[in-house]
Design a protein around this motif. Sequence first.
Motif, short mmCIF file in Angstrom:
data_model
loop_
_atom_site.label_atom_id
_atom_site.label_comp_id
_atom_site.label_asym_id
_atom_site.label_seq_id
_atom_site.Cartn_x
_atom_site.Cartn_y
_atom_site.Cartn_z
N VAL A 1 0.85 -1.18 0.00
CA VAL A 1 0.00 0.00 0.00
C VAL A 1 0.89 1.23 0.00
CG1 VAL A 1 -1.91 -1.13 1.23
CG2 VAL A 1 -0.13 0.06 2.53
N GLU A 2 0.29 2.39 -0.28
CA GLU A 2 1.00 3.66 -0.17
C GLU A 2 0.67 4.28 1.18
OE1 GLU A 2 1.48 7.92 -2.54
OE2 GLU A 2 0.71 6.15 -3.59
N ALA A 3 1.67 4.33 2.06
CA ALA A 3 1.44 4.78 3.42
C ALA A 3 1.27 6.29 3.50
CB ALA A 3 2.58 4.34 4.33
N THR B 1 -3.03 3.86 5.23
CA THR B 1 -3.42 4.69 4.08
C THR B 1 -4.25 5.90 4.51
OG1 THR B 1 -5.49 3.48 3.62
CG2 THR B 1 -3.45 2.64 2.61
N ARG B 2 -4.47 6.02 5.85
CA ARG B 2 -5.30 7.11 6.37
C ARG B 2 -4.58 7.77 7.55
NH1 ARG B 2 -10.82 3.54 5.77
NH2 ARG B 2 -10.05 2.45 7.62
N SER C 1 -7.95 6.13 11.80
CA SER C 1 -7.45 5.34 10.68
C SER C 1 -7.83 3.88 10.76
CB SER C 1 -5.92 5.45 10.62
OG SER C 1 -5.31 4.69 11.65
#
Length: 307
Positions: free
Chosen positions: A249-251, A291-292, A298
């Motif tokens: 994922v894109e952190a 991701t949030r 989150s």
Amino acid sequence: MASKETRSRVAVVGSLNMDLVARAPRLPHPGETLAGRTFAQVAGGKGGNQAVAAARLGAQVSMLGCVGADANGAQLRAGLEAEGIDCAALETGREATGVALIVVDDASQNAIVIVAGSNGEVTPETIARHEAVLAAADVVICQLETPLATVHAALAAARRLGKTVILNPAPATGPLPAEWLPLIDYLIPNELEAATLTGLPVGSPEEAATAAAVLRAAGARNVLVTLGPRGVQAALEGAAPVLYDAPKVEAVDTTAAGDTFIGGFAAQLAEGVDVDAAIRFAQRAAALSVTRAGAQPSIPTRAELGG
């Protein structure tokens, strides 16, 4: 697995903090004043985060801890109750509610300073007063943000009551007392904590496996070393070491990712899910959380994970 009407129970013994979160391009150097970009005040504390994660991810949760008689304490209690968490064992102390000062940089790494406040008022006597909460649980989770004597009392009571015991040794400042390890079914440190507990370098999955083996040999039944984007290195009773790769994922913000993993893992164990599936479920939950932004904001729900 438990039905929605008979959800399995998780008891969390631990800390509740109000998180004061600033975002900045990078973490400041010692003595430096750095301009931040945004600020937010959100519910946190490892105990509170793990309780919310377990509740959102399927468990019926009880919180054992202490907040102050102040606005932060009232807000934290209300937030837990809004998640359906039983707060009968959440006491109100004399000290101000705990706070955490958090800086998050553009690489989504963070630096955290914690002021314990009312978390320091959770004592072994608190555990004794609320032992019925532990007795009613399937899984008991502890961390190290309350006094060590209290953590030991909770671990010992949970073991005596025959519960599945999870310890997240955070923040770790040195090796755990030898008498603690046989009380723990699942010891879940991150790489820095594993290094602190063992005195060994933990810069790779292979080194994590070595540290986990040392902790198992010292008495912990199972050890899961969380390695962020590199996955989870597991040393499980009766099994060879295995690395569980993390979802890609894109952190945005890694705050509470470990707490999400632990809450999700506990919720699955409480339902009787096997350890392999519980780890993978918890990894998916933690991956979605990064991701949030924020700690508790989150944390995903079970519905978001498709089950």
